[in-house]
Scaffold this active site. Structure first.
Site, PDB file in Angstrom:
ATOM      1  N   THR A 122      50.046 -13.969 -59.466  1.00 59.10           N
ATOM      2  CA  THR A 122      50.050 -12.584 -58.675  1.00 59.10           C
ATOM      3  C   THR A 122      51.381 -12.115 -58.870  1.00 59.10           C
ATOM      4  O   THR A 122      52.341 -12.879 -59.227  1.00 59.10           O
ATOM      5  CB  THR A 122      49.861 -12.943 -57.003  1.00 59.10           C
ATOM      6  OG1 THR A 122      50.154 -11.574 -56.252  1.00 59.10           O
ATOM      7  CG2 THR A 122      50.627 -14.050 -56.517  1.00 59.10           C
ATOM      8  N   GLU A 124      53.190 -11.066 -56.465  1.00 60.11           N
ATOM      9  CA  GLU A 124      53.988 -11.252 -55.370  1.00 60.11           C
ATOM     10  C   GLU A 124      54.816 -12.365 -55.464  1.00 60.11           C
ATOM     11  O   GLU A 124      55.884 -12.445 -54.835  1.00 60.11           O
ATOM     12  CB  GLU A 124      52.889 -11.915 -54.248  1.00 60.11           C
ATOM     13  CG  GLU A 124      52.019 -10.755 -53.808  1.00 60.11           C
ATOM     14  CD  GLU A 124      51.372 -10.955 -52.560  1.00 60.11           C
ATOM     15  OE1 GLU A 124      51.859 -11.908 -51.647  1.00 60.11           O
ATOM     16  OE2 GLU A 124      50.315 -10.398 -52.384  1.00 60.11           O
ATOM     17  N   LYS A 153      52.372 -19.807 -55.060  1.00 63.85           N
ATOM     18  CA  LYS A 153      51.879 -19.361 -56.359  1.00 63.85           C
ATOM     19  C   LYS A 153      53.154 -19.388 -57.356  1.00 63.85           C
ATOM     20  O   LYS A 153      52.701 -19.583 -58.541  1.00 63.85           O
ATOM     21  CB  LYS A 153      51.461 -17.887 -56.103  1.00 63.85           C
ATOM     22  CG  LYS A 153      50.185 -17.684 -55.365  1.00 63.85           C
ATOM     23  CD  LYS A 153      48.784 -18.237 -56.252  1.00 63.85           C
ATOM     24  CE  LYS A 153      48.504 -17.581 -57.525  1.00 63.85           C
ATOM     25  NZ  LYS A 153      47.275 -18.462 -57.953  1.00 63.85           N
TER      26      LYS A 153
HETATM   27  P1  NAD Z   1      39.603 -15.913 -52.806  1.00 62.17           P
HETATM   28  O1  NAD Z   1      40.316 -16.262 -51.627  1.00 62.17           O
HETATM   29  O2  NAD Z   1      38.751 -14.724 -52.549  1.00 62.17           O
HETATM   30  O3  NAD Z   1      38.985 -16.738 -53.672  1.00 62.17           O
HETATM   31  C1  NAD Z   1      39.406 -18.441 -53.911  1.00 62.17           C
HETATM   32  C2  NAD Z   1      38.430 -19.176 -54.224  1.00 62.17           C
HETATM   33  O4  NAD Z   1      38.858 -20.452 -54.498  1.00 62.17           O
HETATM   34  C3  NAD Z   1      37.239 -19.430 -53.284  1.00 62.17           C
HETATM   35  O5  NAD Z   1      36.174 -19.626 -53.680  1.00 62.17           O
HETATM   36  C4  NAD Z   1      37.698 -20.894 -52.845  1.00 62.17           C
HETATM   37  O6  NAD Z   1      36.389 -21.632 -52.153  1.00 62.17           O
HETATM   38  C5  NAD Z   1      38.194 -21.462 -53.880  1.00 62.17           C
HETATM   39  N1  NAD Z   1      39.257 -22.741 -53.369  1.00 62.17           N
HETATM   40  C6  NAD Z   1      39.884 -22.498 -52.388  1.00 62.17           C
HETATM   41  N2  NAD Z   1      40.758 -23.655 -52.434  1.00 62.17           N
HETATM   42  C7  NAD Z   1      39.897 -24.641 -53.380  1.00 62.17           C
HETATM   43  C8  NAD Z   1      40.135 -26.025 -53.693  1.00 62.17           C
HETATM   44  N3  NAD Z   1      41.085 -26.705 -53.140  1.00 62.17           N
HETATM   45  N4  NAD Z   1      39.349 -26.465 -54.762  1.00 62.17           N
HETATM   46  C9  NAD Z   1      38.575 -25.757 -55.220  1.00 62.17           C
HETATM   47  N5  NAD Z   1      38.322 -24.228 -54.970  1.00 62.17           N
HETATM   48  C10 NAD Z   1      38.989 -23.788 -53.983  1.00 62.17           C
HETATM   49  O7  NAD Z   1      40.678 -15.435 -54.061  1.00 62.17           O
HETATM   50  P2  NAD Z   1      40.663 -14.348 -55.007  1.00 62.17           P
HETATM   51  O8  NAD Z   1      41.338 -13.041 -54.234  1.00 62.17           O
HETATM   52  O9  NAD Z   1      39.407 -14.128 -55.802  1.00 62.17           O
HETATM   53  O10 NAD Z   1      41.912 -14.626 -55.846  1.00 62.17           O
HETATM   54  C11 NAD Z   1      41.801 -15.353 -57.066  1.00 62.17           C
HETATM   55  C12 NAD Z   1      43.005 -15.742 -57.711  1.00 62.17           C
HETATM   56  O11 NAD Z   1      43.465 -14.523 -58.015  1.00 62.17           O
HETATM   57  C13 NAD Z   1      44.073 -16.561 -57.072  1.00 62.17           C
HETATM   58  O12 NAD Z   1      44.807 -17.331 -57.748  1.00 62.17           O
HETATM   59  C14 NAD Z   1      44.934 -15.386 -56.472  1.00 62.17           C
HETATM   60  O13 NAD Z   1      46.255 -15.940 -56.180  1.00 62.17           O
HETATM   61  C15 NAD Z   1      44.958 -14.582 -57.597  1.00 62.17           C
HETATM   62  N6  NAD Z   1      45.500 -13.159 -57.563  1.00 62.17           N
HETATM   63  C16 NAD Z   1      44.488 -12.343 -56.483  1.00 62.17           C
HETATM   64  C17 NAD Z   1      44.727 -11.254 -56.213  1.00 62.17           C
HETATM   65  C18 NAD Z   1      44.120 -10.148 -55.151  1.00 62.17           C
HETATM   66  O14 NAD Z   1      44.364  -9.055 -54.979  1.00 62.17           O
HETATM   67  N7  NAD Z   1      43.140 -10.909 -54.437  1.00 62.17           N
HETATM   68  C19 NAD Z   1      45.678 -10.341 -57.225  1.00 62.17           C
HETATM   69  C20 NAD Z   1      46.625 -11.075 -58.185  1.00 62.17           C
HETATM   70  C21 NAD Z   1      46.215 -12.359 -58.145  1.00 62.17           C
HETATM   71  O1  TDX Z   2      44.273  -5.014 -41.946  1.00 62.03           O
HETATM   72  C1  TDX Z   2      45.195  -4.908 -42.885  1.00 62.03           C
HETATM   73  N1  TDX Z   2      46.182  -3.812 -42.706  1.00 62.03           N
HETATM   74  C2  TDX Z   2      47.329  -3.499 -43.551  1.00 62.03           C
HETATM   75  O2  TDX Z   2      48.050  -2.509 -43.084  1.00 62.03           O
HETATM   76  C3  TDX Z   2      45.470  -5.720 -43.854  1.00 62.03           C
HETATM   77  C4  TDX Z   2      44.745  -6.959 -43.967  1.00 62.03           C
HETATM   78  C5  TDX Z   2      46.483  -5.725 -44.654  1.00 62.03           C
HETATM   79  N2  TDX Z   2      47.493  -4.531 -44.394  1.00 62.03           N
HETATM   80  C6  TDX Z   2      48.379  -4.218 -45.517  1.00 62.03           C
HETATM   81  C7  TDX Z   2      49.381  -5.220 -45.927  1.00 62.03           C
HETATM   82  C8  TDX Z   2      49.678  -5.013 -47.363  1.00 62.03           C
HETATM   83  O3  TDX Z   2      50.889  -4.114 -47.498  1.00 62.03           O
HETATM   84  O4  TDX Z   2      47.690  -3.813 -46.627  1.00 62.03           O
HETATM   85  C9  TDX Z   2      48.325  -4.386 -47.744  1.00 62.03           C
HETATM   86  C10 TDX Z   2      47.491  -5.006 -48.556  1.00 62.03           C
HETATM   87  O5  TDX Z   2      47.308  -6.414 -47.878  1.00 62.03           O
HETATM   88  P1  TDX Z   2      46.437  -7.630 -48.300  1.00 62.03           P
HETATM   89  O6  TDX Z   2      44.909  -7.146 -48.646  1.00 62.03           O
HETATM   90  O7  TDX Z   2      46.485  -8.623 -47.174  1.00 62.03           O
HETATM   91  O8  TDX Z   2      47.004  -7.903 -49.577  1.00 62.03           O
HETATM   92  P2  TDX Z   2      48.443  -8.339 -50.356  1.00 62.03           P
HETATM   93  O9  TDX Z   2      49.024  -9.007 -49.003  1.00 62.03           O
HETATM   94  O10 TDX Z   2      49.193  -7.139 -50.750  1.00 62.03           O
HETATM   95  O11 TDX Z   2      48.235  -9.398 -51.273  1.00 62.03           O
HETATM   96  C11 TDX Z   2      47.099  -9.067 -51.957  1.00 62.03           C
HETATM   97  O12 TDX Z   2      47.466  -8.816 -53.432  1.00 62.03           O
HETATM   98  C12 TDX Z   2      48.076  -9.911 -54.262  1.00 62.03           C
HETATM   99  C13 TDX Z   2      46.103 -10.532 -52.265  1.00 62.03           C
HETATM  100  O13 TDX Z   2      45.471 -10.827 -51.107  1.00 62.03           O
HETATM  101  C14 TDX Z   2      46.715 -11.569 -52.930  1.00 62.03           C
HETATM  102  O14 TDX Z   2      46.125 -12.602 -53.214  1.00 62.03           O
HETATM  103  C15 TDX Z   2      47.503 -11.106 -54.299  1.00 62.03           C
HETATM  104  O15 TDX Z   2      48.082 -12.160 -54.811  1.00 62.03           O
END
Ligand code: NAD
Ligand code: TDX
Length: 332
Positions: A122, A124, A153
């Site tokens: 990420t 972040e 991370k």
């Molecule tokens: P998510 O929380 O939706 O999914 C995570 C998955 O990992 C789940 O299916 C969970 O069951 C599995 N998991 C958790 N702990 C585990 C363990 N110990 N062993 C095996 N499986 C396990 O997350 P996501 O939003 O899909 O994010 C996926 C990846 O992308 C993460 O590495 C996150 O840091 C990265 N990422 C997410 C975002 C975002 O906006 N969501 C952005 C940039 C990077």
């Molecule tokens: O209810 C809410 N209200 C609100 O204002 C929530 C859940 C979040 N927020 C704000 C916090 C952040 O500024 O919205 C923005 C986005 O929040 P999240 O969805 O929690 O994302 P963020 O913290 O930015 O992190 C996400 O992007 C990077 C993912 O959850 C991470 O897994 C990824 O690495």
């Protein structure tokens, strides 16, 4: 067409399941195995209807299991993580375990078996940028994480870099900005606000809502992962971002408009401690490999995402009830 085996950790979560779906549709040469612990964030229904995808329910920290699955694959893509910042502030321990020890376990397995690894991370890890500036994160930005989530991370990225340099592990890293799309857990910002409105509640914005995020459609993220698998250089890091920056207020106002509500029909709630101000990535290194975001129009991407949540209430209803109980405990 020669077949390749790919192991997808975290493939029952939001981005991982979309990656599996994307790969099954666009890259039929891959035989897919998912390793997922099915935590609160993982859901085997996310893989429903996919013939030929094997789901192994297990922990990425389980050395013997990870060793066996890694021995039997060609490529590993590592999505498994604890992923929600608010949860990490409330209970950091699972983040240290899965994000750091899980990545270590996988690195040792790919080192033993000489396999290709792509690590999903990420933006972040770089901390935040000032709101109102045009500064961008680059691959050379120093890590400066704010939350237990981003610190763990960052730790995982550092392990991957060290294993690539010292042991010659064939690994690449990508750091993507915020994702949106189908199958995202309703604890996250966009699905939380959409499902609030679909259940008659008002959206809830942390603080003054001026924090800025760069929103990338999950399919664009996953297309980028394939570009790196195909054309990336071992040991290198690639930033992924769409350039679609919006403040949280702008996103909520757009969701309200798309669902036919007044633009100001939302509430401000207590701010997140340590709340990062702005994320924005310079993805020119990845674009030089040929990747471009296909979802240029955030409005259309959001409209499609809202339609998916409207059509799939049974998928999110239970998750939402549990997530809102947790939010109520922390007053947000
Ligand atoms: P998510 O929380 O939706 O999914 C995570 C998955 O990992 C789940 O299916 C969970 O069951 C599995 N998991 C958790 N702990 C585990 C363990 N110990 N062993 C095996 N499986 C396990 O997350 P996501 O939003 O899909 O994010 C996926 C990846 O992308 C993460 O590495 C996150 O840091 C990265 N990422 C997410 C975002 C975002 O906006 N969501 C952005 C940039 C990077
Ligand atoms: O209810 C809410 N209200 C609100 O204002 C929530 C859940 C979040 N927020 C704000 C916090 C952040 O500024 O919205 C923005 C986005 O929040 P999240 O969805 O929690 O994302 P963020 O913290 O930015 O992190 C996400 O992007 C990077 C993912 O959850 C991470 O897994 C990824 O690495």
């Amino acid at each position: 067409m020669s077949t390749k085996k790919i192991l997808v950790t975290g493939g029952a979560g939001f981005i991982g399941a979309n990656f599996v779906r994307y790969t099954a549709e666009h890259r039929p040469e891959y035989r897919i195995t998912v390793l997922d612990a099915l935590t609160y964030a993982g859901n085997k229904d996310n893989l429903a209807g996919l013939d030929g995808v094997e789901l192994v329910v297990g922990d990425v920290c389980d050395r013997d299991l990870v060793d066996r699955l890694t021995a039997d694959t060609d490529v590993v893509t590592h999505f498994a993580a604890e992923s929600h910042v608010d949860n990490s502030l409330y209970d950091p321990e699972p983040f240290v375990r899965t994000n750091v020890h899980g990545t270590f376990t996988l690195l040792e397995a790919v080192r033993r078996h000489g396999k290709r690894l792509h690590h999903i991370s990420t933006d972040e890890v770089f901390g935040d940028l000032p709101v109102g500036s045009t500064d961008l994160f680059t691959e050379n930005s120093p890590h400066n994480p704010s939350s237990p989530y981003s610190a763990t991370k960052s730790g995982s990225d550092m392990l991957v870099r060290a294993w690539a340099r010292s042991y010659g592990v064939h690994a690449t890293i990508s750091n993507c900005a915020n994702n949106y799309g189908p199958y995202q857990h309703p604890e996250k910002f966009i699905p939380r606000q959409v499902t609030n409105l679909l259940t008659g509640e008002r959206p809830r914005v942390y603080g003054d809502g001026t924090n800025v995020r760069e929103w990338t459609h999950v399919d664009d993220h996953n297309a980028a992962v394939h570009t790196i698998l195909d054309h990336g250089t071992a040991g290198e890091t690639y930033l992924i971002g769409s350039s679609a920056e919006r403040s949280n207020r702008e996103i909520v106002e757009l969701i309200l408009e798309l669902l036919g509500h007044q633009a100001d029909a939302y509430d401000h709630v207590a701010d997140r401690p340590g709340h990062d101000l702005r994320y924005a990535n310079d993805s020119s290194k990845l674009r030089a490999l040929g990747w471009r975001p296909r979802y240029g129009d955030l409005r259309q991407g959001l409209a499609d995402t809202i339609a998916w949540y409207r059509d799939n209430q049974p998928w999110w209803q239970t998750h939402k009830t549990i997530a809102e109980t947790k939010y109520a405990e922390i007053g947000r």
